[in-house]
Design a protein around this motif. Structure first.
Motif, PDB file in Angstrom:
ATOM      1  N   CYS A  76      12.748 103.240 -30.637  1.00 26.54           N
ATOM      2  CA  CYS A  76      12.498 103.870 -29.333  1.00 26.54           C
ATOM      3  C   CYS A  76      13.374 103.248 -28.246  1.00 26.54           C
ATOM      4  CB  CYS A  76      11.024 103.737 -28.951  1.00 26.54           C
ATOM      5  SG  CYS A  76       9.917 104.760 -29.939  1.00 26.54           S
ATOM      6  N   LEU A  77      13.497 101.933 -28.272  1.00 25.60           N
ATOM      7  CA  LEU A  77      14.357 101.254 -27.296  1.00 25.60           C
ATOM      8  C   LEU A  77      15.814 101.675 -27.461  1.00 25.60           C
ATOM      9  CD1 LEU A  77      12.857  97.655 -27.344  1.00 25.60           C
ATOM     10  CD2 LEU A  77      12.790  99.289 -25.453  1.00 25.60           C
ATOM     11  N   ARG A  78      16.266 101.755 -28.693  1.00 25.56           N
ATOM     12  CA  ARG A  78      17.633 102.184 -28.968  1.00 25.56           C
ATOM     13  C   ARG A  78      17.860 103.597 -28.435  1.00 25.56           C
ATOM     14  NH1 ARG A  78      19.535 101.297 -34.841  1.00 25.56           N
ATOM     15  NH2 ARG A  78      20.076  99.280 -33.973  1.00 25.56           N
ATOM     16  N   ALA A  79      16.912 104.486 -28.697  1.00 28.07           N
ATOM     17  CA  ALA A  79      17.041 105.875 -28.242  1.00 28.07           C
ATOM     18  C   ALA A  79      17.065 105.953 -26.715  1.00 28.07           C
ATOM     19  CB  ALA A  79      15.900 106.716 -28.804  1.00 28.07           C
ATOM     20  N   ALA A  80      16.158 105.229 -26.066  1.00 28.47           N
ATOM     21  CA  ALA A  80      16.127 105.228 -24.594  1.00 28.47           C
ATOM     22  C   ALA A  80      17.422 104.647 -24.035  1.00 28.47           C
ATOM     23  CB  ALA A  80      14.919 104.443 -24.090  1.00 28.47           C
ATOM     24  N   GLY A  81      17.939 103.617 -24.679  1.00 29.01           N
ATOM     25  CA  GLY A  81      19.204 103.021 -24.248  1.00 29.01           C
ATOM     26  C   GLY A  81      20.368 103.983 -24.359  1.00 29.01           C
ATOM     27  N   ALA A  82      20.258 104.957 -25.258  1.00 28.10           N
ATOM     28  CA  ALA A  82      21.300 105.974 -25.430  1.00 28.10           C
ATOM     29  C   ALA A  82      21.044 107.194 -24.548  1.00 28.10           C
ATOM     30  CB  ALA A  82      21.368 106.396 -26.896  1.00 28.10           C
ATOM     31  N   GLY A  83      20.022 107.105 -23.684  1.00 31.13           N
ATOM     32  CA  GLY A  83      19.742 108.199 -22.758  1.00 31.13           C
ATOM     33  C   GLY A  83      18.810 109.267 -23.309  1.00 31.13           C
ATOM     34  N   LYS A  84      18.213 109.033 -24.460  1.00 31.35           N
ATOM     35  CA  LYS A  84      17.280 110.006 -25.032  1.00 31.35           C
ATOM     36  C   LYS A  84      15.891 109.812 -24.427  1.00 31.35           C
ATOM     37  CE  LYS A  84      19.659 110.591 -29.434  1.00 31.35           C
ATOM     38  NZ  LYS A  84      20.157 111.916 -29.105  1.00 31.35           N
ATOM     39  N   SER A  85      15.138 110.900 -24.351  1.00 37.08           N
ATOM     40  CA  SER A  85      13.766 110.828 -23.863  1.00 37.08           C
ATOM     41  C   SER A  85      12.838 110.532 -25.033  1.00 37.08           C
ATOM     42  CB  SER A  85      13.373 112.136 -23.176  1.00 37.08           C
ATOM     43  OG  SER A  85      13.584 113.226 -24.044  1.00 37.08           O
ATOM     44  N   VAL A  86      11.864 109.662 -24.783  1.00 33.65           N
ATOM     45  CA  VAL A  86      10.991 109.149 -25.830  1.00 33.65           C
ATOM     46  C   VAL A  86       9.532 109.318 -25.408  1.00 33.65           C
ATOM     47  CG1 VAL A  86      10.316 107.063 -27.111  1.00 33.65           C
ATOM     48  CG2 VAL A  86      12.727 107.427 -26.501  1.00 33.65           C
ATOM     49  N   GLN A 119       8.075 100.443 -18.136  1.00 36.90           N
ATOM     50  CA  GLN A 119       9.068 100.231 -17.084  1.00 36.90           C
ATOM     51  C   GLN A 119      10.446 100.801 -17.436  1.00 36.90           C
ATOM     52  OE1 GLN A 119       9.077  96.116 -15.681  1.00 36.90           O
ATOM     53  NE2 GLN A 119       7.029  95.873 -16.535  1.00 36.90           N
ATOM     54  N   ILE A 120      10.596 101.283 -18.652  1.00 41.09           N
ATOM     55  CA  ILE A 120      11.909 101.738 -19.113  1.00 41.09           C
ATOM     56  C   ILE A 120      12.075 103.229 -18.842  1.00 41.09           C
ATOM     57  CG2 ILE A 120      13.420 102.004 -21.126  1.00 41.09           C
ATOM     58  CD1 ILE A 120      12.010  99.508 -22.284  1.00 41.09           C
ATOM     59  N   PRO A 121      13.122 103.598 -18.094  1.00 42.37           N
ATOM     60  CA  PRO A 121      13.360 105.022 -17.844  1.00 42.37           C
ATOM     61  C   PRO A 121      13.543 105.780 -19.152  1.00 42.37           C
ATOM     62  CG  PRO A 121      14.775 103.653 -16.450  1.00 42.37           C
ATOM     63  CD  PRO A 121      14.118 102.740 -17.446  1.00 42.37           C
ATOM     64  N   GLY A 122      12.926 106.941 -19.225  1.00 42.78           N
ATOM     65  CA  GLY A 122      13.063 107.784 -20.397  1.00 42.78           C
ATOM     66  C   GLY A 122      11.969 107.596 -21.435  1.00 42.78           C
ATOM     67  N   ILE A 123      11.125 106.583 -21.261  1.00 45.38           N
ATOM     68  CA  ILE A 123      10.025 106.355 -22.200  1.00 45.38           C
ATOM     69  C   ILE A 123       8.712 106.740 -21.533  1.00 45.38           C
ATOM     70  CG2 ILE A 123       8.689 104.653 -23.500  1.00 45.38           C
ATOM     71  CD1 ILE A 123      11.236 103.175 -24.110  1.00 45.38           C
ATOM     72  N   GLU A 124       7.973 107.624 -22.193  1.00 49.12           N
ATOM     73  CA  GLU A 124       6.646 108.024 -21.732  1.00 49.12           C
ATOM     74  C   GLU A 124       5.622 107.526 -22.739  1.00 49.12           C
ATOM     75  OE1 GLU A 124       3.880 112.000 -21.138  1.00 49.12           O
ATOM     76  OE2 GLU A 124       6.042 112.253 -21.382  1.00 49.12           O
ATOM     77  N   LEU A 125       4.612 106.825 -22.239  1.00 46.65           N
ATOM     78  CA  LEU A 125       3.527 106.325 -23.076  1.00 46.65           C
ATOM     79  C   LEU A 125       2.295 107.188 -22.850  1.00 46.65           C
ATOM     80  CD1 LEU A 125       3.945 102.556 -22.249  1.00 46.65           C
ATOM     81  CD2 LEU A 125       4.361 103.585 -24.469  1.00 46.65           C
ATOM     82  N   MET A 126       1.843 107.857 -23.897  1.00 41.17           N
ATOM     83  CA  MET A 126       0.586 108.583 -23.800  1.00 41.17           C
ATOM     84  C   MET A 126      -0.547 107.562 -23.825  1.00 41.17           C
ATOM     85  SD  MET A 126       1.193 111.777 -26.423  1.00 41.17           S
ATOM     86  CE  MET A 126      -0.519 112.301 -26.333  1.00 41.17           C
ATOM     87  N   ARG A 127      -1.498 107.766 -22.958  1.00 39.05           N
ATOM     88  CA  ARG A 127      -2.629 106.845 -22.886  1.00 39.05           C
ATOM     89  C   ARG A 127      -3.613 107.139 -24.012  1.00 39.05           C
ATOM     90  NH1 ARG A 127      -4.218 103.023 -19.757  1.00 39.05           N
ATOM     91  NH2 ARG A 127      -6.410 102.618 -19.410  1.00 39.05           N
ATOM     92  N   GLY A 128      -4.051 106.093 -24.658  1.00 36.05           N
ATOM     93  CA  GLY A 128      -5.067 106.209 -25.697  1.00 36.05           C
ATOM     94  C   GLY A 128      -6.394 105.711 -25.170  1.00 36.05           C
ATOM     95  N   PRO A 129      -7.351 105.493 -26.052  1.00 41.63           N
ATOM     96  CA  PRO A 129      -8.658 104.993 -25.616  1.00 41.63           C
ATOM     97  C   PRO A 129      -8.552 103.576 -25.061  1.00 41.63           C
ATOM     98  CG  PRO A 129      -8.603 105.324 -28.007  1.00 41.63           C
ATOM     99  CD  PRO A 129      -7.281 105.735 -27.481  1.00 41.63           C
ATOM    100  N   ASP A 130      -9.413 103.257 -24.115  1.00 41.74           N
ATOM    101  CA  ASP A 130      -9.408 101.912 -23.545  1.00 41.74           C
ATOM    102  C   ASP A 130      -9.984 100.886 -24.513  1.00 41.74           C
ATOM    103  OD1 ASP A 130      -8.177 102.544 -21.108  1.00 41.74           O
ATOM    104  OD2 ASP A 130     -10.070 103.239 -20.275  1.00 41.74           O
ATOM    105  N   GLU A 131     -10.875 101.344 -25.398  1.00 41.80           N
ATOM    106  CA  GLU A 131     -11.449 100.460 -26.400  1.00 41.80           C
ATOM    107  C   GLU A 131     -11.289 101.099 -27.767  1.00 41.80           C
ATOM    108  OE1 GLU A 131     -15.400  99.075 -25.584  1.00 41.80           O
ATOM    109  OE2 GLU A 131     -14.994  98.902 -23.441  1.00 41.80           O
ATOM    110  N   MET A 132     -11.063 100.279 -28.764  1.00 37.47           N
ATOM    111  CA  MET A 132     -10.889 100.797 -30.120  1.00 37.47           C
ATOM    112  C   MET A 132     -11.436  99.763 -31.101  1.00 37.47           C
ATOM    113  SD  MET A 132      -9.846 103.125 -32.245  1.00 37.47           S
ATOM    114  CE  MET A 132      -9.131 104.203 -31.038  1.00 37.47           C
ATOM    115  N   LYS A 133     -12.351 100.217 -31.942  1.00 36.35           N
ATOM    116  CA  LYS A 133     -12.867  99.374 -33.023  1.00 36.35           C
ATOM    117  C   LYS A 133     -12.019  99.604 -34.267  1.00 36.35           C
ATOM    118  CE  LYS A 133     -17.812  99.784 -31.933  1.00 36.35           C
ATOM    119  NZ  LYS A 133     -19.086 100.302 -32.499  1.00 36.35           N
TER     120      LYS A 133
END
Length: 172
Positions: free
Chosen positions: A20-30, A49-63
């Motif tokens: 993912c970092l490599r792809a974002a570094g090459a200007g790809k959206s992740v 904090q990295i442009p081009g990377i979107e993190l979908m939010r998951g559950p706040d707690e996970m067993k």
């Protein structure tokens, strides 16, 4: 193409995040979604904090799955079905702009019956014009047949075997 990092060893998520970092570094959206994990993994702080990377939010707690009640497992399975359906809708309508999609631990979720393998395969087929990164322990064959890359990571030794707990910044 479909990339799979699987096996019982440490480093599957790390390998996927590196791609993912490599792809974002090459200007790809992740786009990244982490199954069976909460939102506290240390890598999320810097990835956000990295442009081009979107993190979908998951559950706040996970067993861990083995600690979940049948009701909790059923609710989680429904939640994951909605996530796969939402991604499918976005792929089919052109609303998903990410060129690289990382579904961390989705293979383990499939292996444990929390994600329907056929739904995941349909999503991968619908989004065949993208790079898909899938990680986790996996015991099936259908996703392996669909994959273009498969890297198995095997554990030879791990501190957890001697009772060492997961360490922040290393295991999470």
């Amino acid at each position: 193409m479909i990339h799979i990092y699987c096996g019982d060893g440490k480093g599957k998520t790390t390998a996927g995040m590196g791609l993912c970092l490599r792809a974002a570094g090459a200007g790809k959206s992740v786009l990244i979604y982490q199954f069976l994990k909460n939102n506290t993994s240390s890598e999320r702080k810097i990835l956000a904090q990295i442009p081009g990377i979107e993190l979908m939010r998951g559950p706040d707690e996970m067993k861990f799955i083995f600690r979940m009640t049948p009701e909790e497992k059923a609710a989680l399975k429904r939640s994951y079905a909605e996530i796969i359906e939402d991604l499918m809708r976005k792929v089919e309508t052109g609303q998903l702009s990410a060129e690289v999609i990382f579904l961390d631990e989705v293979l383990y979720a499939v292996s444990r019956g929390m994600v329907e393998e056929t739904s995941l395969l349909a999503l991968l087929k619908a989004g065949a014009d993208r790079e898909w990164i899938l990680t986790g322990r996996y015991e099936g064959r259908l996703l392996f047949e669909a994959a273009d890359y498969i890297s198995e990571i095997h554990k030879k030794k791990h501190p957890f075997d001697n009772g060492t707990a997961a360490r922040k910044g290393i295991e999470y």
